[in-house]
Design an enzyme around this catalytic site. Sequence first.
Site, short mmCIF file in Angstrom:
data_model
loop_
_atom_site.label_atom_id
_atom_site.label_comp_id
_atom_site.label_asym_id
_atom_site.label_seq_id
_atom_site.Cartn_x
_atom_site.Cartn_y
_atom_site.Cartn_z
N HIS A 184 -9.52 1.20 4.80
CA HIS A 184 -8.17 1.30 5.40
C HIS A 184 -8.71 2.43 6.60
CE1 HIS A 184 -4.29 2.70 6.43
NE2 HIS A 184 -3.84 1.37 5.65
N GLU A 187 -6.98 4.74 7.59
CA GLU A 187 -6.51 6.09 7.53
C GLU A 187 -7.85 6.85 6.83
OE1 GLU A 187 -3.04 5.50 5.51
OE2 GLU A 187 -2.06 4.89 7.54
N ASN A 210 1.09 -1.03 -0.15
CA ASN A 210 0.09 0.03 0.01
C ASN A 210 0.83 1.27 -0.10
OD1 ASN A 210 -1.78 2.04 0.60
ND2 ASN A 210 -2.03 1.56 2.66
#
Length: 251
Positions: free
Chosen positions: A99, A101, A12
């Site tokens: 994710h 984030e 990622n």
Amino acid sequence: MPQNITPLIAGNWKMNGLRAALIEVEKLAGRLAAGEPPRCTVAICPPATLINPMNRIAAPAGIVLGGQDCHPAASGAHTGDIAAQMLADAGAQMVIVGHSERRADHGETDDLVRQKAMAALASGLTPIICVGETRAEREAGKADAVVSRQLAGSVPDQAADEDVVIAYEPVWAIGTGLTPTSADIAEMHKNLRDQLISRFGKRGEGVRLLYGGSLKPANAKEILAIANVNGGLVGGASLLADDFAAIIWAL
Ligand code: PEP
């Protein structure tokens, strides 16, 4: 774990990488061509701007590409967003959804993540659905409950087997150099596997369960050998070909 699960090591890149960074993918492609075949599928999820140019290097090397997010809708008035079919059109075969984030920065809920995973499946992409507890949740003894809730809410009913990947990423381990103990990873991955089997029956047995959070060359061998860990989602250490290669060949 069924013998026929092919592990996945996915990088990622987050919001890192200009065209100059394609040199790292060229290096990795060179390692893949010259070395022993990896015992896993190798994937990179670069920024969307790099999917198309990266694919010219990745495809011949057998490296699969993925996006880092997609919108639940197929198209429309959603300025700045990207649809799953656009990622597929650019050459992606996978997409990360949920994710931590994005859950933190964009307030993404389990329900939204599930809709994104459904959009990915509808476009022929494999969603990599992320779940994971914060430090406060772990310290409060709520890690299992939080991750179970995320799993139940974020994974669509039609997901199973190789069509979907789950990444367990404790939020406190991402980018910090900290990792859970092997026993904690084993326990969480066993819980995830048990829940998938209780929801999907046999179809839950083939779902790949990745560990993510400060996975690096120094700890990859130990973590990737844990039962029910079918590969890894790698952030920082996927940006440099040498580090990423060391993780790929730790399997
Ligand atoms: C991630 O953000 O998916 C991740 C695993 O990051 P890192 O490896 O840098 O902790």
